[in-house]
Write a protein that holds these residues in place. Structure first.
Motif, mmCIF file in Angstrom:
data_model
loop_
_atom_site.group_PDB
_atom_site.id
_atom_site.type_symbol
_atom_site.label_atom_id
_atom_site.label_comp_id
_atom_site.label_asym_id
_atom_site.label_seq_id
_atom_site.Cartn_x
_atom_site.Cartn_y
_atom_site.Cartn_z
ATOM 1 N N GLN A 263 -8.220 0.753 14.793
ATOM 2 C CA GLN A 263 -8.465 -0.429 13.937
ATOM 3 C C GLN A 263 -9.926 -0.589 13.530
ATOM 4 N N VAL A 264 -10.116 -0.772 12.238
ATOM 5 C CA VAL A 264 -11.447 -1.005 11.674
ATOM 6 C C VAL A 264 -11.533 -2.483 11.295
ATOM 7 N N GLY A 268 -11.707 -4.995 15.316
ATOM 8 C CA GLY A 268 -11.565 -3.579 15.654
ATOM 9 C C GLY A 268 -12.949 -2.979 15.769
ATOM 10 N N ALA A 284 -9.222 -7.383 2.894
ATOM 11 C CA ALA A 284 -9.524 -8.711 3.471
ATOM 12 C C ALA A 284 -10.918 -8.661 4.087
ATOM 13 N N ASP A 319 0.057 4.759 -6.430
ATOM 14 C CA ASP A 319 0.840 4.831 -5.196
ATOM 15 C C ASP A 319 0.217 5.863 -4.249
HETATM 16 C C1 LIG Z 1 -9.599 -13.610 13.225
HETATM 17 C C2 LIG Z 1 -9.074 -12.450 12.420
HETATM 18 C C3 LIG Z 1 -9.510 -11.181 12.679
HETATM 19 C C4 LIG Z 1 -9.060 -10.093 11.927
HETATM 20 N N1 LIG Z 1 -9.525 -8.835 12.204
HETATM 21 C C5 LIG Z 1 -9.154 -7.822 11.400
HETATM 22 C C6 LIG Z 1 -9.674 -6.503 11.595
HETATM 23 O O1 LIG Z 1 -10.423 -6.221 12.525
HETATM 24 N N2 LIG Z 1 -9.294 -5.531 10.750
HETATM 25 C C7 LIG Z 1 -8.428 -5.758 9.711
HETATM 26 O O2 LIG Z 1 -8.124 -4.815 8.973
HETATM 27 N N3 LIG Z 1 -7.919 -6.997 9.508
HETATM 28 C C8 LIG Z 1 -8.236 -8.001 10.346
HETATM 29 N N4 LIG Z 1 -7.667 -9.222 10.163
HETATM 30 C C9 LIG Z 1 -6.526 -9.343 9.230
HETATM 31 C C10 LIG Z 1 -6.928 -9.434 7.775
HETATM 32 O O3 LIG Z 1 -7.147 -10.793 7.445
HETATM 33 C C11 LIG Z 1 -5.803 -8.884 6.872
HETATM 34 O O4 LIG Z 1 -4.608 -9.556 7.163
HETATM 35 C C12 LIG Z 1 -5.556 -7.386 7.049
HETATM 36 O O5 LIG Z 1 -6.769 -6.679 6.956
HETATM 37 C C13 LIG Z 1 -4.600 -6.912 5.957
HETATM 38 O O6 LIG Z 1 -4.302 -5.578 6.154
HETATM 39 P P1 LIG Z 1 -3.846 -4.674 4.928
HETATM 40 O O7 LIG Z 1 -4.894 -4.665 3.895
HETATM 41 O O8 LIG Z 1 -3.394 -3.380 5.485
HETATM 42 O O9 LIG Z 1 -2.518 -5.427 4.444
HETATM 43 P P2 LIG Z 1 -2.270 -6.273 3.128
HETATM 44 O O10 LIG Z 1 -3.274 -7.319 2.930
HETATM 45 O O11 LIG Z 1 -0.834 -6.670 3.178
HETATM 46 O O12 LIG Z 1 -2.481 -5.215 1.960
HETATM 47 C C14 LIG Z 1 -1.652 -4.125 1.719
HETATM 48 C C15 LIG Z 1 -2.146 -3.477 0.443
HETATM 49 O O13 LIG Z 1 -1.415 -2.287 0.222
HETATM 50 C C16 LIG Z 1 -1.204 -2.155 -1.194
HETATM 51 N N5 LIG Z 1 -0.032 -1.289 -1.354
HETATM 52 C C17 LIG Z 1 1.270 -1.552 -1.061
HETATM 53 N N6 LIG Z 1 2.004 -0.463 -1.240
HETATM 54 C C18 LIG Z 1 1.175 0.528 -1.670
HETATM 55 C C19 LIG Z 1 1.355 1.894 -2.012
HETATM 56 N N7 LIG Z 1 2.536 2.500 -1.899
HETATM 57 N N8 LIG Z 1 0.274 2.588 -2.430
HETATM 58 C C20 LIG Z 1 -0.949 2.005 -2.534
HETATM 59 N N9 LIG Z 1 -1.170 0.718 -2.205
HETATM 60 C C21 LIG Z 1 -0.133 0.005 -1.757
HETATM 61 C C22 LIG Z 1 -1.002 -3.564 -1.677
HETATM 62 O O14 LIG Z 1 -1.290 -3.666 -3.064
HETATM 63 C C23 LIG Z 1 -1.975 -4.344 -0.811
HETATM 64 O O15 LIG Z 1 -3.241 -4.485 -1.449
HETATM 65 C C24 LIG Z 1 -8.116 -10.314 10.897
HETATM 66 C C25 LIG Z 1 -7.675 -11.621 10.634
HETATM 67 C C26 LIG Z 1 -8.147 -12.669 11.366
HETATM 68 C C27 LIG Z 1 -7.669 -14.056 11.051
#
Ligand SMILES: Cc1cc2nc3c(=O)[nH]c(=O)nc-3n(C[C@H](O)[C@H](O)[C@H](O)COP(=O)(O)OP(=O)(O)OC[C@H]3O[C@@H](n4cnc5c(N)ncnc54)[C@H](O)[C@@H]3O)c2cc1C
Length: 337
Positions: A263-264, A268, A284, A319
């Motif tokens: 985890q980054v 993380g 995010a 994609d």
């Molecule tokens: C206190 C706290 C601490 C946190 N610490 C961390 C942390 O250390 N690290 C972290 O990462 N997050 C952390 N989070 C969570 C963070 O807020 C986000 O929820 C998280 O980073 C979202 O992960 P994601 O981008 O993978 O998912 P999502 O936000 O759901 O994004 C998924 C993305 O994938 C794209 N996508 C979907 N399908 C495809 C495809 N087939 N090809 C290309 N693109 C596609 C979508 O367009 C979307 O942009 C924390 C949250 C809180 C409240």
């Protein structure tokens, strides 16, 4: 200025930021590397080759395994007699503990995760990120010696000069300890994204490929994991080809696609590779704080408005299931593989 550089290692495997710390020490004057453990000749040799003027080796069976009490007492005793101006450590879980304990013994303070040092007259001003990297704090330490930890890859690694030597000194271990290591077992933390020059990361998007058909007997969660496995296989192949490591967003970790060690982000690891490729990660703020110091960021996302594109030098809207394999093939051709 005389600087002690603590060379952090686990069973002889040195944290590369230790060498980066030698480079920082040399920029201030004399670098004295401290090598603790048992059978550490190779590490001492490497410390000279990375530029240490002197290496103090404390080779003692009582120091075979890292434990805070004997390591901190040994370090404090050496610092009390040799009076360095500065003690540098690579930032690791071990050195955070060691530096803090030694600082108490030496009645001084520790500056952690320093990304930049500046001399201002007699003062050494350290710049370090706070509030998830939103603010850079400038701090000085009024205690002596100044103690500081530096994160991996924040400073350049000095060039290694084979055969370079210097003054080798033997130190004495302080062996009093109330704890004993009775064994090790492999854990997920074997993944070390902190030192990787290339990281290919996957997010929730890695589980989104409607054209894949999971086995019919799987429930919804199993099907999501199955798709994510196919996605992470593509990411792993690209990471391996580039000699890099696999990273992940928290959504991918919470979803069970990969372990927490990948985890980054805020909760993380904070990484600063030369190249960070974010696949299916929205960007995010909690993720961005962990990777925005990467030298080159590439984002692959289906959504052209995803915030990650604001941080990326190169963005590919599309994609990941099509783009990542195409990128891997193109890189294979370019690399003649
Ligand atoms: C206190 C706290 C601490 C946190 N610490 C961390 C942390 O250390 N690290 C972290 O990462 N997050 C952390 N989070 C969570 C963070 O807020 C986000 O929820 C998280 O980073 C979202 O992960 P994601 O981008 O993978 O998912 P999502 O936000 O759901 O994004 C998924 C993305 O994938 C794209 N996508 C979907 N399908 C495809 C495809 N087939 N090809 C290309 N693109 C596609 C979508 O367009 C979307 O942009 C924390 C949250 C809180 C409240």
């Amino acid at each position: 200025m005389k600087t002690f550089v603590y060379i952090d290692h686990f069973k002889g495997e040195v944290q590369p930021a230790s060498w980066e710390a030698i480079g920082v020490a040399k920029s201030f004057g004399t670098a004295v590397a401290l090598v603790f453990g048992e059978g550490t000749d190779e590490i001492a040799k490497a410390a000279f080759e990375y530029g240490a003027d002197e290496v103090i080796v404390v080779d003692d069976a009582a120091l075979t395994d890292y434990r805070a009490e004997p390591y901190a007492s040994t370090l404090s005793a050496l610092a009390s007699s040799a009076t360095p101006d500065l003690i540098l450590f690579p930032t690791t879980a071990r050195t955070r503990e060691l530096a803090a304990m030694a600082a108490v013994d030496l009645s001084t303070g520790v500056l952690t995760d320093v990304a930049k040092f500046e001399k201002n007259g007699d003062q050494l001003v350290a710049t370090r990120p706070i509030y998830e990297g939103k603010v850079l704090e400038k701090t000085v330490c009024s205690g002596k010696p100044i103690m500081a930890t530096i994160p991996a890859r924040a400073f350049p690694k000095p060039e290694r000069v084979a055969g370079k030597t210097g003054t080798l000194t033997k130190g004495v271990a302080k062996t009093d300890a109330l704890t004993t290591v009775v064994g090790y077992s492999a854990s997920e933390s074997a993944v070390n994204i902190g030192d990787a020059a290339v990281i290919v990361s996957g997010g929730r998007g890695v589980s989104n490929n409607p054209s894949l058909t999971p086995p019919a007997d799987m429930d919804e969660k199993q099907a999501e994991l199955w798709v994510a496995q196919q996605g992470f296989a593509l990411i792993t192949e690209l990471a391996k080809l580039l000699g890099g490591a696999v990273g992940a967003s928290r959504a991918a970790v919470d979803g069970g696609y990969v372990t927490y060690a990948h985890q980054v982000g805020q909760t993380g690891k904070v990484v600063s590779p030369d190249l960070y490729i974010a696949c299916g990660i929205s960007g995010a703020i909690q993720h961005l704080v962990g990777m925005r110091n990467s030298k080159v960021i590439v984002a692959i996302n289906k959504d052209a408005d995803a915030p990650v594109f604001k941080q990326a030098r190169y963005g590919v809207v599309g994609d990941l299931f099509a783009i990542v394999p195409a990128l891997t093939e193109a890189m294979k051709k370019k690399m003649g593989k």
